[in-house]
Structure formats: structure tokens, C-alpha cells
Design a protein around this motif. Structure first.
Motif, PDB file in Angstrom:
ATOM      1  N   SER A  44      -1.391   4.361   0.501  1.00  0.00           N
ATOM      2  CA  SER A  44      -2.801   4.098   0.253  1.00  0.00           C
ATOM      3  C   SER A  44      -3.386   3.588   1.555  1.00  0.00           C
ATOM      4  O   SER A  44      -3.454   2.388   1.795  1.00  0.00           O
ATOM      5  CB  SER A  44      -2.946   3.059  -0.861  1.00  0.00           C
ATOM      6  OG  SER A  44      -4.307   2.763  -1.062  1.00  0.00           O
ATOM      7  N   PHE A  65      -2.428  -1.206  11.211  1.00  0.00           N
ATOM      8  CA  PHE A  65      -3.649  -0.719  10.572  1.00  0.00           C
ATOM      9  C   PHE A  65      -4.518  -1.886  10.119  1.00  0.00           C
ATOM     10  O   PHE A  65      -4.044  -2.819   9.493  1.00  0.00           O
ATOM     11  CB  PHE A  65      -3.316   0.104   9.321  1.00  0.00           C
ATOM     12  CG  PHE A  65      -2.417   1.282   9.577  1.00  0.00           C
ATOM     13  CD1 PHE A  65      -2.431   1.946  10.780  1.00  0.00           C
ATOM     14  CD2 PHE A  65      -1.568   1.737   8.577  1.00  0.00           C
ATOM     15  CE1 PHE A  65      -1.623   3.051  10.997  1.00  0.00           C
ATOM     16  CE2 PHE A  65      -0.758   2.840   8.776  1.00  0.00           C
ATOM     17  CZ  PHE A  65      -0.776   3.500   9.989  1.00  0.00           C
ATOM     18  N   MET A  66      -5.791  -1.818  10.425  1.00  0.00           N
ATOM     19  CA  MET A  66      -6.773  -2.706   9.792  1.00  0.00           C
ATOM     20  C   MET A  66      -8.046  -1.898   9.674  1.00  0.00           C
ATOM     21  O   MET A  66      -8.533  -1.349  10.648  1.00  0.00           O
ATOM     22  CB  MET A  66      -6.970  -3.980  10.620  1.00  0.00           C
ATOM     23  CG  MET A  66      -7.944  -4.959  10.010  1.00  0.00           C
ATOM     24  SD  MET A  66      -7.715  -6.633  10.695  1.00  0.00           S
ATOM     25  CE  MET A  66      -9.390  -7.230  10.664  1.00  0.00           C
ATOM     26  N   ARG A  67      -8.551  -1.817   8.499  1.00  0.00           N
ATOM     27  CA  ARG A  67      -9.689  -0.973   8.097  1.00  0.00           C
ATOM     28  C   ARG A  67     -10.316  -0.169   9.256  1.00  0.00           C
ATOM     29  O   ARG A  67     -10.948  -0.739  10.133  1.00  0.00           O
ATOM     30  CB  ARG A  67     -10.758  -1.822   7.423  1.00  0.00           C
ATOM     31  CG  ARG A  67     -11.582  -1.032   6.431  1.00  0.00           C
ATOM     32  CD  ARG A  67     -12.425  -1.945   5.596  1.00  0.00           C
ATOM     33  NE  ARG A  67     -12.883  -1.267   4.376  1.00  0.00           N
ATOM     34  CZ  ARG A  67     -13.512  -1.888   3.397  1.00  0.00           C
ATOM     35  NH1 ARG A  67     -13.736  -3.167   3.466  1.00  0.00           N
ATOM     36  NH2 ARG A  67     -13.898  -1.236   2.332  1.00  0.00           N
ATOM     37  N   ALA A  68     -10.162   1.134   9.165  1.00  0.00           N
ATOM     38  CA  ALA A  68     -10.580   2.060  10.233  1.00  0.00           C
ATOM     39  C   ALA A  68      -9.969   1.615  11.559  1.00  0.00           C
ATOM     40  O   ALA A  68     -10.685   1.278  12.504  1.00  0.00           O
ATOM     41  CB  ALA A  68     -12.092   2.174  10.318  1.00  0.00           C
ATOM     42  N   PRO A  69      -8.619   1.614  11.612  1.00  0.00           N
ATOM     43  CA  PRO A  69      -7.944   1.040  12.788  1.00  0.00           C
ATOM     44  C   PRO A  69      -8.417   1.630  14.116  1.00  0.00           C
ATOM     45  O   PRO A  69      -8.686   0.885  15.052  1.00  0.00           O
ATOM     46  CB  PRO A  69      -6.465   1.361  12.541  1.00  0.00           C
ATOM     47  CG  PRO A  69      -6.345   1.695  11.100  1.00  0.00           C
ATOM     48  CD  PRO A  69      -7.690   2.185  10.645  1.00  0.00           C
ATOM     49  N   GLU A  89     -12.840   3.426   4.407  1.00  0.00           N
ATOM     50  CA  GLU A  89     -12.994   2.818   5.722  1.00  0.00           C
ATOM     51  C   GLU A  89     -14.324   3.058   6.408  1.00  0.00           C
ATOM     52  O   GLU A  89     -14.770   2.258   7.221  1.00  0.00           O
ATOM     53  CB  GLU A  89     -11.831   3.284   6.615  1.00  0.00           C
ATOM     54  CG  GLU A  89     -10.549   2.599   6.173  1.00  0.00           C
ATOM     55  CD  GLU A  89      -9.288   3.295   6.622  1.00  0.00           C
ATOM     56  OE1 GLU A  89      -8.711   2.845   7.600  1.00  0.00           O
ATOM     57  OE2 GLU A  89      -8.891   4.294   5.996  1.00  0.00           O
ATOM     58  N   GLN A 135       0.828  -1.201   0.000  1.00  0.00           N
ATOM     59  CA  GLN A 135       0.000   0.000   0.000  1.00  0.00           C
ATOM     60  C   GLN A 135       0.869   1.260   0.000  1.00  0.00           C
ATOM     61  O   GLN A 135       0.361   2.363   0.098  1.00  0.00           O
ATOM     62  CB  GLN A 135      -0.902   0.009   1.242  1.00  0.00           C
ATOM     63  CG  GLN A 135      -1.876  -1.152   1.281  1.00  0.00           C
ATOM     64  CD  GLN A 135      -2.646  -1.256   2.579  1.00  0.00           C
ATOM     65  OE1 GLN A 135      -2.705  -2.313   3.184  1.00  0.00           O
ATOM     66  NE2 GLN A 135      -3.251  -0.158   3.020  1.00  0.00           N
ATOM     67  N   GLY A 139      -5.700   5.100   5.401  1.00  0.00           N
ATOM     68  CA  GLY A 139      -6.413   6.185   6.060  1.00  0.00           C
ATOM     69  C   GLY A 139      -7.479   6.809   5.160  1.00  0.00           C
ATOM     70  O   GLY A 139      -7.805   7.984   5.314  1.00  0.00           O
TER      71      GLY A 139
HETATM   72 MO1  MOS Z   1      -6.103   1.469   5.939  1.00  0.00          MO
HETATM   73  S1  MOS Z   1      -6.417   0.277   7.542  1.00  0.00           S
HETATM   74  O1  MOS Z   1      -5.573   2.862   6.789  1.00  0.00           O
HETATM   75  O2  MOS Z   1      -4.826   0.745   5.104  1.00  0.00           O
END
Ligand code: MOS
Length: 752
Positions: free
Chosen positions: A501, A344-348, A719, A206, A503
């Protein structure tokens, strides 16, 4: 000429055909000459030291080329920057220290994958094991205060403890969320090859610039000598956002062997050699007057991390500022355990931190006998209650109203257990979603030929999110071309940098800088056209000329073919543009070019808060005897500024909502608490939803114009779709059964 495509119109993915026909090259698919294959040896203990390594049997196997361990690599590379920074993983590359179960302790390289795997099992490692702390409540953890995830203090206002004590209506409850893993379809792979002193890395990422700069630091190689290529990523979700330990090992192996080396780590290794969603714990206290006005909001949250890392999933800067409330107290903690570093994991921060708040709001609504939507309306705000800064735009209640109408909320009987269908108890729940509108510094190059062909170059990433498509769309819109006349080149650190890529920033980052480049193309053509002695635009105002339908066009029907306009400036226009968004650090472009993160965060802008909002609604059905929980129907409405492409955007929202349901009902990484070891490290036992689990998912786009966030008015949608859905499910389960399950995931045993 066929109609050009416009920003905001639905458009199918330009890479769709390549993907479904196998033409799209994921990094592990890239062909390299005569590769050797690596297999990882990972730690069998969670804490201790590697005391002995006996690789003799492995090395004796025909076809084995190399066994790398800390004994023969020490001093050659620096550890990855992850722990202590954001994300990352630990490794024995630099020492014999074992930080967690499943840590890379050796790498075997052989002529074939099969030989490497066979040999890896023959490497005998002796450990000096120490007792391991698996997580919360384990002996030997340490807990310390943490800032907000974005850095800086967490929100505070007034005297929340006193206001809580004095208020007439209260909720005081504890919540928790489990460890979860991204489990993208694509495994964690790395291919490295050296051409002299130059290193090429094919790795799904990313952030190609981050891998490039991080690896340069680790290997002591100039950044310009490293090229990172990642044309397609088979799912990222945050898990491919940071440089992890494996990459330097493989680079080192390729350098020693003078031969390309390929690694595809196994599914179970992916659970420990990369990052994951940390488990969290919370205490929430909400107090209100009898009309429902919040008087106090106290949110204390704690998340697990590794021993050396300060990574935390602290989402208090959102939870502490979502509603009008005069007295706010937020406190974040992190707990260090013998675990791999989360990330990070989707909308951490929001996924685990809005879960308790949005459940507590539902509990407060029930205490007050106020509809949960109305409780949010009573406490809606135009400004951050702790700083007084305005939200640039905020359409939260429009989202609630539109989603409620589509869902049929007015038919809800508020009494728990009152709605049923045969043996199934029906529950309807809702929750707010919010996510910071972020945008990074970015650069890109655009060229336009007299034939009307545009080429876009930018080190963007395609995670399945639609980057190729929206870049095509923005260029076509701004240059007045058909989509088939635009080619897009991304996923290569040799291209102009576009940051990370992550947030939910990437679409805003890349579309805004591309639009800026296209405007420069237009301006050059327009200026040359008005300066010319001949032609339809001689002496006109260049600001009035536009690129449209393959022509340069002006007022009063004046127009000329693009070919004329481009020839006038020398046959081809090439523009390099850079964008430093409002709110980004002043040295952001310099940081960008060095492979760093240069982000303007909507949660931390000096002039106000920039956030996207949404409302999540879900129906659950709980079987009255077996307590099986189903979630047949969900509606989400989102307002996230300008939408570039409703087709790709719908998929993003929908994927988020489905993951939110999954996060509430299915997913948890189970830990053997004695050993500090994950034990459901595969798709058979790590539960994820299938089609039968998620039946109807409706997405509503709430139109929103925000001219302050960035020139294109985009807030990001990657997210927000997941945020709040876990709480909506828990609230629906309460509505069906009268039971508040405050500990995710909600499984049968908790409802029996
Ligand atoms: Mo997203 S969890 O900020 O790659």
C-alpha cells in the motif's frame, strides 16, 4: 431492498463506527496469552562500534527475562534487506557496527513494560565512537550519482547547457528541503508469538507480504511458516512501508522465551528506528524566450541517505518531464552520512523535487511578467518532451482553471506586497501537482452465497485511507448488493496477496483485481443461467446478463433472484482472481506471491506516461512587523481518473494539502550537527499544524476519464494532494513580501 451502492458515489466509512468506539483492533491491541514486554536500547553515538556491553545490573532486576545484544544473537539472523534496497533501517543485530544515532543496540524483555524500561536504562554500553557526519556540508560524507528513484537514467534531451546560455530570460537558483518525519499517531509496534515452528507477527504495516518474506529471509524460516497480521494501521504515510530492524529482534526474543513478546517503541525512538523524509538540495536553471516558451530546464538534485543504503528521493523523472521543453538536463546525486536510512514519505520524490521546479517556474513568470498560470499553459504538453511518449491523459490546465476560479485568482494584484489587510501582507501563490499513476499486481478471493452475502478476502491494508470502504463499494456495485451484505477481510498475509500500500497504487491495485473477481462471479452465474434448460435466461447471451439489485437481470425485463442463480452453480460461488496490470513486469504474479513488489509505474510505462495532475492555490498572510506567516485558505483541484468514493477521496486530498502547508511552514527534524543526532524527537518540538493553523481547505474534483491506465480508470490519490503545496506557499510568501525563501521550512527568522 434498499438501493445498492455504486462506484463513484459518496459513502461513509464502513469501519468508522468501529474506529470511534475503540472496536477496531490495531496490531498492538491484539490479545496474546501471557505476553512479555520489550524495550529498546538505542545507540548514544552516531558512528563507531559497540565496544562493551554490561547487562549485569539489568539482568539482575526482578522480572527481567532477557537482554538481547549482538553478542548473543550474532549469526542467528540476517540483517534486514533495507539498506541497499528501498527503505529499511540498520541494526547491530548482525555486528557491532553503529551506523547512526538511535540505532537499536539491545533489546530488554521483562514481565512488564515498566520493568523492561527500567532495565533498559541499566544496560551499560561502551562505544568506540568515531567522528560522525550529520548531513550535507559535514566532513566525511561521500556523494555519488544516483538514478531516478524508480530506477533507470534521469531525463535528458537536446543541449540544455547551450540553450540555457543562449536564452534571453533565465532563472538560476538553489533550493533545499529539510529532514521530516512521518509521525503517524500510531507508534511503531511489533508483537510476535511462536506456535511451534510457526511465527505470528502483529505489526502495523503497509505491506504484510513484504514483512513476511523479508522476515523469512532474515530468520531463515520458510515464508509459509510466518503470518503477518495488520487489520488497521494508525497512519502509515510510507513510514510503515518497509521491514525495519525491530521485527526480527522481537521474533528472536519470542523464540528464545517461548512466550509472546510485545514491543511499542517510544515516540522518540520512532525517529531513528524507522525511516523519514531525506533532506534534499537542488540547483534549478530555467530559460525561456520572451514569450515564455521554455528553452532549457536543468535540475540537479541531491538527497541524504545512510552509509550503507542507496535509497534516494530523486524525483527527476517527474520534474524533467512536466513541461514542454526541448533541452532538458537532470542529474541526481545521493550523499551518504552517518544517519538512519530514509525512506518513503508521502510523495517521496515529488514533494521535495517539484518544490524547486514549481518555485523556479514562479520566479520565471515574474521575470517574464507573465501570470504564473499562463506560463504553465504556454508550456503545457501532451507528451513527455524527452522521449516523445504521450501522456495517457493530462488535465493539468483544467485543474488550474477550476482552482483559479474558485480561489478568485483574477482579483490578484501581481505586484509583490500590493495586497494587504491592516497589518497583514497578503500573498497568493500557486503551483502544479503531478504524481505517477501506479498499480500493482494483485490477487483476491470473493464468495457469494444464495442469501446474497458476499465475502471479499485480500491482503490489502487499511491505513485510514478507506480500503475497507472502497472494497465494499466495488463488490456491492459489481455484485448488485447493498453494502451491508458485503464483508471484507484484509490485513493478513494468509489472504491472497495485494502487494504494497504505497505509491498511491493500492486503491487501483485492489479495486481492479476485485472488479475482475466480481466479473468472474457474474460470468459463472450468467453462463450457468443461459445453459440451463429452464429459467428466464435459457439460450440467451451471457454477456447481456448483469447482477443488480439482488438479482440476475437480462434484457427485456427478464430477471431472477440471486438465490436461484447461485443455487444453480452449487450453492455458493467462490472465485480467486489475479491481475497483472499493463506495464507490470511479466513475472509480476510470481513476484507478488513471493512477497515482492510487482508494480506498473505510470512514470515508466513503455506505451506512455500515466500521471495524475493537480493545481494548488494558497493564501498566506505575513505580519508586517513580526513576520509571522499564516495560511488561512487553500484550494486544490485534482484530476486523477475515476474516483471510487468522493468522501474518502476528499479526505485524502485534504490531508495531503494540509501536510503540504505543514511541510512548507512547520515541519523540520532538527539535527545536532556535531553529534549527528535529532533533537526535536517529540510532538512538543516537532512542529505540526493544528486547526488554528489551517482554516479553510477546499478540494475540487476535476472529472477525468482515462481508459488506458487500468480497466477501472483509476490513477490513485494518496499522494498528489501534498505535491506542489510547499511551492505554492513559498510563492505566496514571495507575493506577500517580495522575498524568495528557497529553503524550507519558511519560518519567521528567515523573513525578518
Ligand atoms: Mo507512500 S510514501 O508511497 O507509502
Amino acid at each position: 431492498m434498499a438501493a445498492q451502492v455504486r462506484i463513484g458515489e459518496p459513502m461513509p466509512r464502513v469501519d468508522g463506527a468501529a474506529k470511534v468506539t475503540g472496536q477496531a483492533l490495531f496490531p498492538a491491541d491484539e490479545t496474546v496469552a501471557g505476553p512479555a514486554y520489550a524495550f529498546l536500547v538505542t545507540s548514544a553515538v552516531a558512528r563507531g562500534r559497540v565496544a562493551r556491553i554490561d547487562a549485569a545490573e539489568a539482568e539482575a532486576l526482578p522480572g527481567v527475562l532477557l537482554v538481547l545484544t549482538h553478542e548473543n544473537t550474532r549469526g542467528e539472523v540476517k540483517p534486514p534487506a533495507g539498506p541497499g534496497g528501498q527503505g529499511g533501517t540498520t541494526t547491530t543485530l548482525e555486528s557491532d557496527r553503529v551506523w547512526h544515532d538511535g540505532q537499536i543496540v539491545a533489546v530488554v524483555v521483562a514481565d512488564s513494560y515498566e520493568i523492561a524500561r527500567d532495565a533498559a536504562r541499566r544496560v551499560k554500553i561502551g562505544y568506540a565512537a568515531e567522528p560522525a557526519a550529520a548531513g550535507f556540508d559535514s566532513a566525511g560524507t561521500t556523494t555519488e550519482p544516483a538514478e531516478s528513484m524508480e530506477g533507470g537514467p534521469t531525463p535528458k534531451a537536446g543541449d540544455a547547457e547551450a540553450a540555457f546560455a543562449a536564452a534571453p530570460v533565465k532563472v538560476d537558483a538553489r533550493y533545499s528541503t529539510p529532514t521530516q518525519h512521518h509521525n503517524a499517531m500510531e507508534l511503531f509496534t511489533t508483537t510476535c508469538l511462536w506456535r511451534g515452528d510457526e511465527l505470528v507477527v502483529y505489526e502495523p504495516s503497509q505491506f504484510v507480504g513484504g514483512v513476511q518474506s523479508g522476515l523469512a529471509r532474515q530468520l531463515g524460516v520458510p515464508r509459509e511458516k510466518i503470518r503477518v497480521i495488520s487489520k488497521f494501521v494508525g497512519g502509515g504515510f510510507g513510514g510503515k512501508g518497509g521491514l525495519t530492524a525491530r521485527t526480527a529482534w522481537i521474533a528472536l526474543a519470542a523464540r528464545r522465551l517461548r512466550r509472546p513478546v510485545k514491543l511499542a517503541a517510544t515516540r522518540d525512538q520512532g525517529f531513528t528506528i524507522a525511516t523519514y523524509r531525506a533532506e534534499t538540495r537542488h540547483r534549478i536553471r530555467l530559460a525561456a524566450d520572451r514569450q515564455g516558451h521554455l528553452q532549457a530546464l536543468i535540475h540537479q538534485g541531491d538527497s541524504v541517505t545512510s552509509r550503507p543504503s542507496k535509497y534516494n528521493a530523486n524525483g527527476l523523472s517527474t520534474s524533467g518531464r512536466l513541461y514542454a521543453c526541448p533541452n532538458v538536463l537532470t542529474e541526481g546525486m545521493i550523499t551518504h552520512a552517518d544517519r538512519n536510512t530514509p525512506g518513503f514519505m508521502r510523495a517521496p520524490p515529488e514533494t521535495p523535487f517539484l518544490f524547486p521546479l514549481e518555485c523556479a517556474m514562479d520566479e520565471l513568470a515574474a521575470e517574464l511578467a507573465i501570470d504564473p498560470i499562463e506560463l504553465r499553459r504556454i508550456n503545457d504538453t501532451r507528451k513527455d518532451p524527452t522521449s516523445g511518449k504521450p501522456y495517457t491523459s493530462r488535465s493539468l490546465m483544467r485543474c488550474f482553471d477550476e482552482a483559479a476560479r474558485a480561489f478568485g485568482w483574477s482579483r490578484r494584484d501581481p505586484k509583490p506586497g500590493a495586497m494587504r489587510d491592516g497589518e497583514w501582507l497578503i500573498g497568493w501563490g500557486c503551483a502544479s501537482a503531478a504524481y505517477s499513476a501506479n498499480i500493482g499486481a494483485g490477487a483476491c478471493r470473493v464468495s457469494l452465497t444464495p442469501e446474497g452475502k458476499a465475502h471479499v478476502q485480500i491482503a490489502a491494508h487499511e491505513l485510514g485511507t478507506g480500503s475497507y470502504t472502497i472494497l465494499t463499494q466495488v463488490a456491492a456495485d459489481r455484485l448488485g448488493l447493498r453494502p451491508q451484505d458485503v464483508t471484507v477481510e484484509i490485513g493478513d498475509s494468509a489472504l491472497p496477496p495485494a502487494g504494497i500500500s504505497a505509491g498511491s497504487s493500492h486503491a487501483s491495485t485492489i479495486c481492479n483485481v476485485l472488479a475482475k473477481a466480481c466479473e468472474e462471479v457474474r460470468a459463472r452465474l450468467a453462463q450457468a443461467a443461459v445453459a440451463a434448460n429452464r429459467g428466464p435466461f435459457s439460450g440467451q447471451d451471457p454477456a447481456h446478463l448483469t447482477l443488480s439489485a439482488g438479482r440476475l437481470q437480462g434484457p427485456a425485463g427478464r430477471a431472477e433472484p440471486l438465490a436461484e442463480a447461485v443455487r444453480r452453480v452449487g450453492g455458493v460461488v467462490e472465485v480467486h482472481a489475479e491481475n497483472l496490470p499493463k506495464g507490470a513486469p511479466p513475472n509480476g504474479l510470481e513476484t507478488l506471491h513471493k512477497g515482492g513488489m510487482a508494480m506498473s509505474r505510470g512514470s515508466g510505462r513503455p506505451d506512455g506516461l500515466a500521471y495524475a495532475f493537480g493545481a494548488q492555490f494558497v493564501e498566506v498572510r505575513v505580519h508586517e512587523r513580526t513576520r509571522e506567516v499564516r495560511a488561512p485558505r487553500a484550494v486544490g483541484a485534482f484530476a486523477a481518473g475515476r474516483i471510487i468514493n468522493p468522501t474518502t477521496a476528499r479526505s485524502q486530498y485534504m490531508g495531503g494539502m494540509i501536510w503540504g502547508i505543514s511541510s512548507a511552514l512547520h515541519e523540520a527534524t532538527e539535527i545536532d550537527r556535531r553529534l549527528g543526532r535529532y533533537y526535536n524527537k517529540d510532538f512538543a518540538e516537532y512542529l505540526i499544524p493544528v486547526n488554528a493553523d489551517v482554516q479553510q481547505v477546499d478540494v475540487i474534483f476535476v472529472p477525468e476519464e482515462d481508459h488506458e491506465v487500468n480497466p477501472l480508470g483509476m490513477k490513485g490519490i494518496g499522494e498528489i494532494g501534498i505535491v506542489g503545496m510547499n511551492a505554492a506557499v513559498a510563492n505566496a510568501v514571495w507575493h506577500a513580501t517580495g522575498r524568495r525563501i528557497r529553503d524550507l521550512p519558511i519560518r519567521i527568522e528567515k523573513l525578518l
